[in-house]
Design an enzyme around this catalytic site. Structure first.
Site, mmCIF file in Angstrom:
data_model
loop_
_atom_site.group_PDB
_atom_site.id
_atom_site.type_symbol
_atom_site.label_atom_id
_atom_site.label_comp_id
_atom_site.label_asym_id
_atom_site.label_seq_id
_atom_site.Cartn_x
_atom_site.Cartn_y
_atom_site.Cartn_z
ATOM 1 N N TYR A 53 3.008 4.722 0.744
ATOM 2 C CA TYR A 53 3.684 5.295 1.908
ATOM 3 C C TYR A 53 2.668 6.127 2.686
ATOM 4 O O TYR A 53 1.830 6.813 2.099
ATOM 5 C CB TYR A 53 4.839 6.193 1.472
ATOM 6 C CG TYR A 53 5.935 5.475 0.711
ATOM 7 C CD1 TYR A 53 6.578 4.353 1.245
ATOM 8 C CD2 TYR A 53 6.339 5.921 -0.544
ATOM 9 C CE1 TYR A 53 7.600 3.706 0.542
ATOM 10 C CE2 TYR A 53 7.360 5.287 -1.243
ATOM 11 C CZ TYR A 53 7.979 4.180 -0.699
ATOM 12 O OH TYR A 53 8.988 3.537 -1.385
ATOM 13 N N HIS A 83 10.673 -9.629 -0.439
ATOM 14 C CA HIS A 83 10.418 -8.193 -0.521
ATOM 15 C C HIS A 83 11.723 -7.436 -0.262
ATOM 16 O O HIS A 83 12.567 -7.885 0.517
ATOM 17 C CB HIS A 83 9.368 -7.807 0.520
ATOM 18 C CG HIS A 83 8.792 -6.452 0.330
ATOM 19 N ND1 HIS A 83 9.394 -5.310 0.824
ATOM 20 C CD2 HIS A 83 7.669 -6.037 -0.310
ATOM 21 C CE1 HIS A 83 8.668 -4.265 0.501
ATOM 22 N NE2 HIS A 83 7.605 -4.667 -0.186
ATOM 23 N N PHE A 94 6.467 2.000 -4.636
ATOM 24 C CA PHE A 94 7.866 2.181 -4.221
ATOM 25 C C PHE A 94 8.403 3.580 -4.483
ATOM 26 O O PHE A 94 9.405 3.983 -3.899
ATOM 27 C CB PHE A 94 8.790 1.141 -4.887
ATOM 28 C CG PHE A 94 8.553 -0.255 -4.421
ATOM 29 C CD1 PHE A 94 8.977 -0.678 -3.170
ATOM 30 C CD2 PHE A 94 7.886 -1.166 -5.240
ATOM 31 C CE1 PHE A 94 8.757 -1.971 -2.731
ATOM 32 C CE2 PHE A 94 7.661 -2.478 -4.817
ATOM 33 C CZ PHE A 94 8.092 -2.881 -3.560
ATOM 34 N N ASP A 106 0.852 -1.185 0.000
ATOM 35 C CA ASP A 106 0.000 0.000 0.000
ATOM 36 C C ASP A 106 0.889 1.238 0.000
ATOM 37 O O ASP A 106 2.108 1.126 0.167
ATOM 38 C CB ASP A 106 -1.005 -0.013 1.160
ATOM 39 C CG ASP A 106 -0.348 0.066 2.527
ATOM 40 O OD1 ASP A 106 0.855 -0.244 2.642
ATOM 41 O OD2 ASP A 106 -1.040 0.431 3.490
#
Length: 228
Positions: A72, A192, A83, A70
């Site tokens: 920031y 991740h 990202f 989701d």
């Protein structure tokens, strides 16, 4: 009649998808929920940037899909691309690990900003599985319906006949793998890039070179991963 408050016509090849999707009851419930959240709380990204990934990377131009979780959830960091963060913000730790992996694969310097719009404009679809979040409250919108929406997005991309690379990093992204059954595409998986898991496979994964090798093999222009 539901008045759409989030989506605005993009004037690109995503519009047919949105035309169908926004008529569905589940999507209209997202609209109602998210609009109330924006009215009463601080929500990221800014409303006009929720669909930035779709605006910058048309469906028929996608070469690579990178899935985030989701947005920031701190002020100024989110702008609708997984990202990515606008210039002027510190580079988040997960993104710094992405940059370190690219540095190691291509022997290039680390960038001084975390804005990935140049990737998006080249055909890298930077999709979060959830598109909005309340300030300082990670995953706060994870159950409002966005997961259904992004499932449908992945299904639509999977239908495309141009070869596409899917980079699935971490368990949340890898949940989408069951939606990918088109043999024309390449699916790459690893941990991740978060500092908590990057050493479990992400660092040294060579995904950026593998993606470009696949594109080259299919006579598609490679991605320039360098941030200028």
């Amino acid at each position: 009649m539901v008045i759409l408050v989030l989506y605005r016509k993009l004037d690109n090849s995503w519009d047919d998808f949105f035309e169908k999707e926004t008529k569905k009851l589940y999507y209209q419930k997202i609209e109602v929920f998210v609009e109330k959240e924006y009215e009463s709380k601080t929500i990221y990204p800014p409303k006009e940037e929720i669909f930035n990934a779709f605006r910058l990377t048309p469906l028929d131009k996608i070469k690579v899909v990178i899935l985030g979780q989701d947005p920031y959830h701190e002020k100024g960091q989110a702008h609708g691309l997984a990202f990515s963060t606008p210039e002027g913000n510190p580079i988040p730790r997960s993104l710094m690990n992405i940059f370190k992996e690219i540095r190691d694969e291509y022997q290039i310097a680390l960038p001084n900003n975390g804005c990935l719009e140049s990737w998006a404009k080249q055909g890298v679809f930077l999709l979060n599985t959830v598109l909005t979040v309340e300030e300082a409250n990670a995953n706060s919108h994870s159950k409002c319906g966005w997961q259904r929406f992004t499932d449908d997005v992945i299904i639509e991309i999977n239908k495309q006949q141009q070869p596409i690379v899917f980079l699935l990093w971490g368990k949340q992204a890898q949940k989408k793998k069951e939606l990918l059954n088109n043999p024309k595409h390449l699916v790459l998986e690893t941990s991740h890039p978060s500092p908590f898991s990057a050493r479990r496979g992400f660092m040294g994964c060579n995904h950026f070179k593998e993606a470009n090798n696949f594109l080259e093999e299919n006579s598609i222009d490679e991605i320039d991963w360098k941030i200028y």
